[in-house]
Design an enzyme around this catalytic site. Sequence first.
Site, short mmCIF file in Angstrom:
data_model
loop_
_atom_site.label_atom_id
_atom_site.label_comp_id
_atom_site.label_asym_id
_atom_site.label_seq_id
_atom_site.Cartn_x
_atom_site.Cartn_y
_atom_site.Cartn_z
N GLY A 1 52.09 20.74 43.61
CA GLY A 1 52.08 19.77 42.52
C GLY A 1 51.31 20.32 41.33
N SER A 2 50.77 19.41 40.55
CA SER A 2 50.09 19.81 39.31
C SER A 2 48.75 20.50 39.60
CB SER A 2 49.85 18.57 38.45
OG SER A 2 49.06 17.66 39.19
N GLY B 1 45.85 19.92 42.42
CA GLY B 1 45.39 21.04 43.26
C GLY B 1 43.89 21.22 43.21
N GLU C 1 50.08 25.30 45.78
CA GLU C 1 51.25 25.75 45.00
C GLU C 1 51.33 24.86 43.78
OE1 GLU C 1 53.28 28.25 45.67
OE2 GLU C 1 52.83 28.70 47.75
P1 NAD Z 1 51.68 15.71 40.99
O1 NAD Z 1 50.50 16.60 41.01
O2 NAD Z 1 51.65 14.53 40.11
O3 NAD Z 1 51.98 15.16 42.46
C1 NAD Z 1 52.26 16.03 43.54
C2 NAD Z 1 51.88 15.37 44.84
O4 NAD Z 1 50.45 15.27 44.92
C3 NAD Z 1 52.40 13.94 45.00
O5 NAD Z 1 52.79 13.76 46.34
C4 NAD Z 1 51.18 13.09 44.67
O6 NAD Z 1 51.20 11.82 45.26
C5 NAD Z 1 50.06 13.93 45.24
N1 NAD Z 1 48.74 13.76 44.62
C6 NAD Z 1 48.46 13.53 43.32
N2 NAD Z 1 47.12 13.53 43.13
C7 NAD Z 1 46.54 13.76 44.34
C8 NAD Z 1 45.20 13.89 44.79
N3 NAD Z 1 44.18 13.76 43.95
N4 NAD Z 1 44.97 14.15 46.10
C9 NAD Z 1 46.02 14.30 46.96
N5 NAD Z 1 47.32 14.18 46.59
C10 NAD Z 1 47.57 13.92 45.29
O7 NAD Z 1 52.95 16.64 40.64
P2 NAD Z 1 54.45 16.22 40.36
O8 NAD Z 1 54.55 15.59 39.01
O9 NAD Z 1 55.04 15.52 41.52
O10 NAD Z 1 55.15 17.66 40.33
C11 NAD Z 1 55.16 18.50 39.22
C12 NAD Z 1 54.12 19.60 39.34
O11 NAD Z 1 54.28 20.32 40.55
C13 NAD Z 1 54.26 20.65 38.25
O12 NAD Z 1 52.98 20.99 37.79
C14 NAD Z 1 54.93 21.81 38.96
O13 NAD Z 1 54.71 23.06 38.33
C15 NAD Z 1 54.29 21.72 40.29
N6 NAD Z 1 55.07 22.41 41.32
C16 NAD Z 1 54.61 23.60 41.79
C17 NAD Z 1 55.35 24.30 42.72
C18 NAD Z 1 54.89 25.63 43.23
O14 NAD Z 1 55.40 26.06 44.26
N7 NAD Z 1 53.94 26.30 42.61
C19 NAD Z 1 56.55 23.76 43.21
C20 NAD Z 1 56.97 22.54 42.73
C21 NAD Z 1 56.22 21.86 41.79
#
Ligand code: NAD
Length: 508
Positions: A239-240, A244, A261
Amino acid sequence: MQTILETLRISSTNHGISTGLAAWEGRGEELSSFSPVDGQLIGKVHAASREDYDTVIGQAQEAFKTWRLVPAPKRGDIVRQMGEQLRKYKTELGTLVSYEMGKSLQEGLGEVQEMIDICDFAVGLSRQLYGLTMHSERPSHRMYEQWHPLGIVGIISAFNFPVAVWSWNSMLAWVCGDVCVWKPSEKTPLTAVACQNIIQEVLKTNDVPEGVSGLIIGGREVGEWLSHDERVPLVSATGSTRMGKSVGQAVGGRLGRSLLELGGNNAIIISQHADLPLAIPAIVFGAVGTAGQRCTSTRRLIIHESIYEDVKQRLVKAYGQLRIGNPLDSNIHVGPLIDTLAVKNYQSAVDEVRIAGGTFVVEPGVLTGADFASGCYVQPCVAEVENHWPIVQHETFAPILYLIKYSTLDEAIALQNGVPQGLSSAIFTLNVRESELFLSQAGSDCGIANVNIGTSGAEIGGAFGGEKETGGGRESGSDAWRAYMRRQTNTINYGTTLPLAQGIKFEI
Ligand code: NAD
């Protein structure tokens, strides 16, 4: 769509927690899943309450006791059957991915194909979880290392690859002997329920404890339960960067392991030696594919000054031909963003570019009208910018492409590396000195560096992930499996004396 939902056993109200076919009603909040394609409600899911969460973790702990004892090639056979099930449901699952997330049908089907491919990879891997043997310095001693499963692997996934990222983690973790508890994105819960339904059939047929695959639906709070939970030795989070950092701190605070990731800010260098007919489609697909919502999407284009105007004109022409609309229609190039919040983020980024002094050579805009009723469709755009501007340093998850000019390759590499993220990078050049410098230790600082292909998309055979704020984790191919296991070094004395290491004498 109704037939597809029925085939995948998605009803209008779904169970957001499950460790098996006998899923029960979650006691947490109700989440509604609306399609960004047409704004329609697809279904509702009950999220996990804290009590539900503890039940799922408890079942995973119990299942681990059995699963770790199943020989790895037999675990591989279960994963092989999961691959077969995914082949069976590929069209339905791919279509649901496309409808719930908004990516093109080709990409939705491609995402399921990636799941099938990682199953095949994991099956082979199940006979190749190799450790090394070493020569002992002591007579009649043998040393070797072996790899054991960790226990529960918590998987937190993002909305943009709603199912593939889970399979990258879970298929490997399963052949390694771990059990998995998945917290999918709250924006794409139904694809997760569908996956769970598909693979639970395999677990049931093989009499495998259902706790081998747990699902807990919910938002950030549920993810936080996983990252703080000492019963979960590894948390793999996609995720973001903001997420992370939070997960990394929570897991690190209890000295657990995290596999992160996170976001990218990927650039392509277009050298004066580039094959432009090859480069232009790679740039456009990288920038507008999945509406710019891939972690590997091309965000920055670093172009040699001598061909800058030419590349710009070619891009303007190519963008003029893009068809935006319903991603389930195979003639469409660009579908919607995930939701209206993502549209707001796109608009703020556009405003920031203008305030910083950027010029749009392909104009942005939010699309309106009957075909765009969900309010999630935006115009892919291209802007001339400077690399150091805060908005360019930041990942905006939308189809905005930035153009930057360079004079020397050293300068181009410095620009490419001059962002906090380090996921994917590429150079288009037919000059071997340039490509080798780009791939050298003085070149790209990213986890992925390509020559004459774009930044977007990766094959499952390689280890996938990136450096710096991208988090440093590696998933999928190569030896990424090691992250899901613990290494144990063994020394065996088959002699009749007890020599100590380093020649130490201890006599009693
Ligand atoms: P996001 O960070 O908003 O959410 C991702 C996941 O994390 C969700 O399941 C969310 O509920 C959970 N989450 C959010 N805050 C959390 C916390 N504090 N503790 C635990 N879990 C938490 O991201 P998104 O909008 O769903 O996805 C887009 C982002 O993901 C972009 O930044 C993209 O570059 C990244 N991404 C990276 C990869 C990679 O392999 N590097 C792959 C896909 C997406």
